[in-house]
Design a protein around this motif. Structure first.
Motif, PDB file in Angstrom:
ATOM      1  N   PRO A 220       0.806  -1.231   0.000  1.00 38.61           N
ATOM      2  CA  PRO A 220       0.000   0.000   0.000  1.00 38.61           C
ATOM      3  C   PRO A 220       0.831   1.270   0.000  1.00 38.61           C
ATOM      4  CG  PRO A 220      -0.891  -1.603   1.539  1.00 38.61           C
ATOM      5  CD  PRO A 220       0.437  -2.135   1.103  1.00 38.61           C
ATOM      6  N   GLY A 221       1.968   1.262   0.696  1.00 40.86           N
ATOM      7  CA  GLY A 221       2.786   2.471   0.762  1.00 40.86           C
ATOM      8  C   GLY A 221       3.313   2.903  -0.586  1.00 40.86           C
ATOM      9  N   GLU A 222       3.447   1.961  -1.534  1.00 44.72           N
ATOM     10  CA  GLU A 222       3.972   2.267  -2.866  1.00 44.72           C
ATOM     11  C   GLU A 222       2.893   2.216  -3.937  1.00 44.72           C
ATOM     12  OE1 GLU A 222       7.291  -0.160  -3.858  1.00 44.72           O
ATOM     13  OE2 GLU A 222       8.270   0.078  -1.914  1.00 44.72           O
ATOM     14  N   ASN A 223       1.658   1.917  -3.531  1.00 47.45           N
ATOM     15  CA  ASN A 223       0.560   1.773  -4.490  1.00 47.45           C
ATOM     16  C   ASN A 223       0.932   0.810  -5.611  1.00 47.45           C
ATOM     17  OD1 ASN A 223      -1.178   3.646  -3.196  1.00 47.45           O
ATOM     18  ND2 ASN A 223      -0.036   5.330  -4.114  1.00 47.45           N
ATOM     19  N   SER A 224       1.425  -0.355  -5.232  1.00 45.15           N
ATOM     20  CA  SER A 224       1.902  -1.288  -6.244  1.00 45.15           C
ATOM     21  C   SER A 224       1.605  -2.730  -5.855  1.00 45.15           C
ATOM     22  CB  SER A 224       3.404  -1.114  -6.479  1.00 45.15           C
ATOM     23  OG  SER A 224       4.131  -1.462  -5.320  1.00 45.15           O
ATOM     24  N   LEU A 225       1.588  -3.578  -6.877  1.00 45.02           N
ATOM     25  CA  LEU A 225       1.485  -5.020  -6.736  1.00 45.02           C
ATOM     26  C   LEU A 225       2.783  -5.622  -7.260  1.00 45.02           C
ATOM     27  CD1 LEU A 225      -2.100  -5.548  -8.226  1.00 45.02           C
ATOM     28  CD2 LEU A 225      -1.495  -5.248  -5.825  1.00 45.02           C
ATOM     29  N   ASN A 226       3.425  -6.429  -6.431  1.00 43.81           N
ATOM     30  CA  ASN A 226       4.697  -7.044  -6.817  1.00 43.81           C
ATOM     31  C   ASN A 226       4.458  -8.534  -7.023  1.00 43.81           C
ATOM     32  OD1 ASN A 226       7.361  -7.524  -7.373  1.00 43.81           O
ATOM     33  ND2 ASN A 226       8.042  -7.450  -5.243  1.00 43.81           N
ATOM     34  N   PHE A 227       4.475  -8.970  -8.283  1.00 48.40           N
ATOM     35  CA  PHE A 227       4.252 -10.374  -8.603  1.00 48.40           C
ATOM     36  C   PHE A 227       5.592 -11.110  -8.538  1.00 48.40           C
ATOM     37  CE2 PHE A 227       0.698  -8.123 -10.444  1.00 48.40           C
ATOM     38  CZ  PHE A 227      -0.377  -8.927 -10.091  1.00 48.40           C
ATOM     39  N   CYS A 228       5.720 -11.920  -7.506  1.00 49.74           N
ATOM     40  CA  CYS A 228       6.977 -12.621  -7.248  1.00 49.74           C
ATOM     41  C   CYS A 228       6.874 -14.051  -7.758  1.00 49.74           C
ATOM     42  CB  CYS A 228       7.280 -12.649  -5.740  1.00 49.74           C
ATOM     43  SG  CYS A 228       7.057 -11.056  -4.928  1.00 49.74           S
ATOM     44  N   GLU A 229       7.977 -14.593  -8.195  1.00 50.89           N
ATOM     45  CA  GLU A 229       7.984 -15.991  -8.607  1.00 50.89           C
ATOM     46  C   GLU A 229       7.935 -16.885  -7.372  1.00 50.89           C
ATOM     47  OE1 GLU A 229      10.133 -17.293 -11.882  1.00 50.89           O
ATOM     48  OE2 GLU A 229      10.820 -15.318 -12.498  1.00 50.89           O
ATOM     49  N   PRO A 230       7.319 -18.107  -7.428  1.00 46.39           N
ATOM     50  CA  PRO A 230       6.665 -18.624  -8.633  1.00 46.39           C
ATOM     51  C   PRO A 230       5.265 -18.059  -8.814  1.00 46.39           C
ATOM     52  CG  PRO A 230       6.523 -20.214  -6.864  1.00 46.39           C
ATOM     53  CD  PRO A 230       7.342 -19.076  -6.327  1.00 46.39           C
ATOM     54  N   VAL A 231       4.891 -17.785 -10.057  1.00 51.30           N
ATOM     55  CA  VAL A 231       3.549 -17.326 -10.413  1.00 51.30           C
ATOM     56  C   VAL A 231       3.103 -18.124 -11.634  1.00 51.30           C
ATOM     57  CG1 VAL A 231       3.797 -14.997  -9.504  1.00 51.30           C
ATOM     58  CG2 VAL A 231       4.552 -15.476 -11.825  1.00 51.30           C
ATOM     59  N   PRO A 232       1.789 -18.162 -11.914  1.00 51.06           N
ATOM     60  CA  PRO A 232       1.317 -18.870 -13.109  1.00 51.06           C
ATOM     61  C   PRO A 232       1.959 -18.324 -14.377  1.00 51.06           C
ATOM     62  CG  PRO A 232      -0.516 -18.344 -11.650  1.00 51.06           C
ATOM     63  CD  PRO A 232       0.690 -17.644 -11.091  1.00 51.06           C
ATOM     64  N   ASP A 233       1.959 -19.146 -15.420  1.00 51.18           N
ATOM     65  CA  ASP A 233       2.590 -18.754 -16.685  1.00 51.18           C
ATOM     66  C   ASP A 233       1.974 -17.499 -17.283  1.00 51.18           C
ATOM     67  OD1 ASP A 233       4.258 -20.926 -16.468  1.00 51.18           O
ATOM     68  OD2 ASP A 233       3.008 -22.232 -17.730  1.00 51.18           O
ATOM     69  N   SER A 234       0.693 -17.257 -16.982  1.00 55.22           N
ATOM     70  CA  SER A 234       0.004 -16.097 -17.551  1.00 55.22           C
ATOM     71  C   SER A 234       0.366 -14.792 -16.864  1.00 55.22           C
ATOM     72  CB  SER A 234      -1.518 -16.294 -17.490  1.00 55.22           C
ATOM     73  OG  SER A 234      -1.930 -16.463 -16.143  1.00 55.22           O
ATOM     74  N   VAL A 235       1.129 -14.861 -15.764  1.00 57.15           N
ATOM     75  CA  VAL A 235       1.493 -13.670 -14.999  1.00 57.15           C
ATOM     76  C   VAL A 235       2.964 -13.338 -15.239  1.00 57.15           C
ATOM     77  CG1 VAL A 235       1.651 -12.632 -12.716  1.00 57.15           C
ATOM     78  CG2 VAL A 235      -0.228 -14.195 -13.240  1.00 57.15           C
ATOM     79  N   ILE A 236       3.226 -12.081 -15.567  1.00 54.07           N
ATOM     80  CA  ILE A 236       4.605 -11.633 -15.768  1.00 54.07           C
ATOM     81  C   ILE A 236       5.156 -11.136 -14.442  1.00 54.07           C
ATOM     82  CG2 ILE A 236       6.104 -10.003 -16.978  1.00 54.07           C
ATOM     83  CD1 ILE A 236       4.040  -9.919 -19.209  1.00 54.07           C
ATOM     84  N   PRO A 237       6.223 -11.754 -13.922  1.00 59.26           N
ATOM     85  CA  PRO A 237       6.792 -11.286 -12.648  1.00 59.26           C
ATOM     86  C   PRO A 237       7.219  -9.826 -12.740  1.00 59.26           C
ATOM     87  CG  PRO A 237       7.723 -13.411 -13.294  1.00 59.26           C
ATOM     88  CD  PRO A 237       6.962 -12.902 -14.480  1.00 59.26           C
ATOM     89  N   GLY A 238       7.089  -9.122 -11.639  1.00 58.68           N
ATOM     90  CA  GLY A 238       7.516  -7.730 -11.593  1.00 58.68           C
ATOM     91  C   GLY A 238       6.517  -6.874 -10.856  1.00 58.68           C
ATOM     92  N   LYS A 239       6.861  -5.589 -10.721  1.00 62.56           N
ATOM     93  CA  LYS A 239       6.056  -4.656  -9.955  1.00 62.56           C
ATOM     94  C   LYS A 239       5.142  -3.873 -10.889  1.00 62.56           C
ATOM     95  CE  LYS A 239       8.030  -2.724  -6.455  1.00 62.56           C
ATOM     96  NZ  LYS A 239       8.836  -1.841  -5.575  1.00 62.56           N
ATOM     97  N   VAL A 240       3.865  -3.748 -10.491  1.00 62.52           N
ATOM     98  CA  VAL A 240       2.870  -3.017 -11.268  1.00 62.52           C
ATOM     99  C   VAL A 240       2.279  -1.923 -10.386  1.00 62.52           C
ATOM    100  CG1 VAL A 240       0.688  -3.148 -12.502  1.00 62.52           C
ATOM    101  CG2 VAL A 240       2.316  -5.047 -12.646  1.00 62.52           C
ATOM    102  N   SER A 241       2.335  -0.670 -10.845  1.00 57.97           N
ATOM    103  CA  SER A 241       1.734   0.441 -10.112  1.00 57.97           C
ATOM    104  C   SER A 241       0.260   0.556 -10.487  1.00 57.97           C
ATOM    105  CB  SER A 241       2.450   1.752 -10.437  1.00 57.97           C
ATOM    106  OG  SER A 241       3.793   1.709  -9.994  1.00 57.97           O
ATOM    107  N   ILE A 242      -0.595   0.724  -9.481  1.00 51.80           N
ATOM    108  CA  ILE A 242      -2.011   0.895  -9.748  1.00 51.80           C
ATOM    109  C   ILE A 242      -2.530   2.092  -8.954  1.00 51.80           C
ATOM    110  CG2 ILE A 242      -2.363  -1.553 -10.224  1.00 51.80           C
ATOM    111  CD1 ILE A 242      -3.700  -1.834  -7.533  1.00 51.80           C
ATOM    112  N   GLN A 243      -3.752   2.464  -9.234  1.00 51.06           N
ATOM    113  CA  GLN A 243      -4.340   3.660  -8.643  1.00 51.06           C
ATOM    114  C   GLN A 243      -4.422   3.522  -7.119  1.00 51.06           C
ATOM    115  OE1 GLN A 243      -8.694   5.670  -8.737  1.00 51.06           O
ATOM    116  NE2 GLN A 243      -7.958   4.912 -10.698  1.00 51.06           N
TER     117      GLN A 243
END
Length: 713
Positions: free
Chosen positions: A19-42
């Motif tokens: 919440p402090g960065e307004n972001s979602l960090n997709f960490c491995e392992p994740v499903p093949d349809s998800v690209i690892p990395g940080k995504v900023s959202i509203q």
């Protein structure tokens, strides 16, 4: 009881929510349809997700979410909540292989289906609350032991209520239905169904078309000639004729016509001034009401006129304010019971509202306050409610307003526009009108310019860019917070900064010449007009320039940045940053102006096309810069040191042109599909990069939809 900190970081499957960065960090392992990395959202999306996580596994009602996330603002929050849930699912559903990460519980609210994992340091013990809860458990256990039979009866009652509730929900679901009536390419606008429910008329490519709803696979018939322009038609109550405004493409003459469908005979009823002029007919077929501007009466604004269709020689009679009204009538509709006229009325450039007028007394009642861009309004069969389309910071939806209580209820139908009830039925047709805007640029240093490239690529709308060579930043409008606000970025669209948080419909930012301030428009306190606002980048403060006018056109800066220029109903006016009285410069109504030196204002005007030049030290000295026949643009143009770049609108396509100061010649640079650039967009120029900035309009295919909805009953 364990409490969780509001700003706590937590994990959802392979996603870390910060919440402090307004972001979602997709960490491995994740499903093949998800690209690892940080995504900023509203920020609001993160706040909503955190709230659902703290309440997991409980269902949270929509009212509770609106109260806590949107501070109880139901008008904004209802739509914003639906939008936020959609975006959160878009990011989180892949973690569950496409299954819903957030469950919708009918008639209640939402529940997070992924168990959140919080760090122990974010959990706070509350002994007092724990003791209270333990006392509740003991008291409940005692009651259970003493009242087993009573509890069983209660469970039976709850089960019966739940069954009834589910049955009612199923009934409501059956009452909501959307049927696509048109499927061809292009935009079908202003749909209207005949009184017998069989025929659909609509406008498309500046002509009228008729579709047989009993034969949905049959090709629609074009009703009007390519020599004329039409978009909007209404049915006579007997269904035998259509009435519509029609404009000759060559002579520009406009007539209100009646087309007899059986004989194809066309007759003129009166003059009109636009082939999209709003109009409606009374249920008895005796009276036509429409918006018209009399060419021979330049002192009169456009307004409402009524025409007696039974008269031997019908003469339009004005029924609305004539001059100095402070508003413009934009749409009109008769109530089925013949008592009311509904009017969509625009104040200034960004505020619009709905009024109803008693036909007998002329008394008016205001139904709404501070809406934006109303596109279509239609009466329900009982004459007690109106359905209309409005836009709120880039999100278009339909609403129902009760004329007695004035309560607004959202239909929650994205893209809802130009609604029209089917006669004698509690269902309607509408045009699905979804539009998005993005910032784009054309690289002018290419040998052969081939395309425009987007700067902003997201689910939000970005528009009206203005570049400052001093600040080396782009100012623009974005709706990513749920409201149109002013943002800036570097020339690549990166390093973005939000400058305003007014939660209003701000518009048309323009940099001062020294790059220290930005002028823009925003609604006044009553939402009945707009004022010129100034944001100072050094302090972040926002001020409002004093003005007696309620309506201001797009602002621009005088050469020394001490004054801001904008047209009002009195013409071009200069407004001081230092509390001096406004200075009236010219009676010309300027659409958009830009100072090119200390005395020269280059501008477009409302009364005619062409690009013009004015010496503001001698405002009577006005000269054409580019001739009327060579320049048909209002806002998409920019002046550089060598000439003017501008958009040219043609039938079926657009051109980006360059007009040279040295040669007085216009050179086409790039051909684009029709509607590629927004008519109300803006152009700017980045000298060091030789880039032309603009607002790219992204439309989905627009079709006619038939809607059955529980709120229409």
């Amino acid at each position: 009881m364990i409490k969780i900190r509001k700003e706590a970081v937590f994990k959802l499957e392979g996603c870390e929510v910060m919440p402090g960065e307004n972001s979602l960090n997709f960490c491995e392992p994740v499903p093949d349809s998800v690209i690892p990395g940080k995504v900023s959202i509203q920020p609001k999306f993160i706040e909503l997700l955190s709230y659902l996580a703290r309440k997991h596994p409980n269902v949270v009602t929509r009212d509770e979410l609106i109260d806590n996330i949107w501070e109880g603002n139901a008008y904004v929050g209802a739509k914003a909540l639906t939008n936020a849930i959609w975006h959160l699912r878009k990011h989180l559903n892949p973690l569950l292989n496409g299954e819903q990460a957030i469950e919708t519980v009918r008639k209640t609210g939402y529940r997070l289906l992924i168990e959140p994992i919080f760090d122990a340091s974010d959990l706070v013990d509350d002994p007092q609350v724990l003791q209270v809860e333990q006392a509740k458990v003991e008291r409940l256990s005692k009651q259970l032991r003493l009242g087993t039979y009573a509890m069983l009866l209660l469970l039976l009652f709850v089960a019966g209520s739940a069954g009834l509730h589910l049955y009612q929900d199923s009934q409501q679901l059956r009452q909501t239905e959307m049927v696509q009536l048109t499927r061809a390419a292009g935009a079908e606008l202003y749909p209207a169904v005949s009184p017998d429910g069989r025929w659909l008329v609509y406008g498309k490519s500046s002509n009228l078309y008729l579709k047989d709803l009993a034969s949905p696979t049959q090709t629609p018939k074009r009703l009007t000639s390519k020599r004329t322009r039409e978009l909007r038609a209404i049915w006579s109550p007997d269904g035998k004729s259509l009435i519509y405004p029609s404009q000759d493409r060559e002579t520009r003459e406009c007539h209100m016509n009646r087309l007899m469908l059986e004989t194809n005979e066309v007759s003129h009823l009166s003059e009109c001034y636009s082939y999209t002029s709003a109009l409606d007919i009374s249920m008895d077929g005796h009276s036509l009401i429409y918006i018209w501007k009399e060419e021979e009466r330049e002192d009169l604004d456009a307004g409402l006129y009524q025409l007696d269709l039974d008269a031997a020689e019908p003469t339009p009679v004005r029924v609305s304010c004539e001059r100095d009204c402070g508003y413009r009538d934009r749409d009109v509709a008769f109530s089925p019971d013949g008592k009311w006229i509904a009017i969509a009325r625009r104040y200034g450039t960004i505020s619009e509202d709905i009024f109803i007028r008693d036909i007998l007394t002329g008394e008016e009642i205001r139904l709404t306050q501070g809406l934006e861009d109303i596109r279509g309004l239609s009466w329900g069969p009982d004459s007690r409610k109106l359905v209309f389309s409005t836009e709120n910071s880039g999100f278009r939806d339909g609403f129902v307003v009760n004329i007695e209580s004035k309560d607004l209820l959202p239909l929650s139908v994205s893209g809802f526009s130009y609604p029209k009830f089917i006669p004698h039925r509690d269902e309607l047709v509408y045009s699905n009108y979804i539009k998005d805007f993005s910032l784009a640029y054309l690289a002018l240093d290419q040998d052969i310019p081939s395309t425009i490239f987007p700067i902003s690529q997201s689910e939000y709308s970005y528009r009206n860019p203005d570049y400052s060579s001093k600040a080396k930043r782009i100012a623009y409008v974005s709706n990513e917070t749920g409201f149109n606000e002013i943002w800036t970025s570097d020339h690549n669209g990166l390093n973005r900064v939000q400058l305003t948080d007014l939660k209003r419909r701000v518009a048309f930012p323009t940099w001062s010449h020294d790059g220290s301030k930005i002028a823009f428009l925003a609604p006044d306190d009553k939402n009945e007009g707009n004022k010129i606002h100034i944001v100072d980048l050094s302090s972040g403060g926002i001020s409002i320039l004093p003005s007696r006018s309620s309506d201001h056109r797009r602002p621009s800066w005088a050469w020394g940045d001490e004054w801001v220029l904008s047209s009002t109903n009195d013409g071009l006016t200069a407004f001081s940053l230092h509390n001096h009285s406004p200075k009236h410069l010219s009676t010309i109504d300027v659409r958009l102006g830009k100072m090119t030196d200390a005395n020269t204002l280059v501008f477009t005007r409302y009364d005619e096309y062409g690009l013009w030049s004015m010496d503001i030290s001698n405002p009577l000295q006005v000269e054409p810069l580019i001739a009327i026949e060579d320049f048909n643009e209002s806002y998409n143009w920019v002046v550089t040191d060598k000439g003017v770049y501008f958009r040219e609108v043609n039938s079926g396509y657009q051109l980006i042109n360059f007009w040279s100061f040295n040669t007085d010649l216009t050179t086409p640079i790039l051909k684009l599909p029709a509607s590629s650039l927004s008519s109300f967009g803006a152009m700017s120029y980045i000298p060091g990069e030789r880039r032309l900035l603009m607002t790219l309009s992204e439309y989905s295919k627009r079709d006619v939809i038939k809607l059955k909805h529980k709120l229409l009953h």
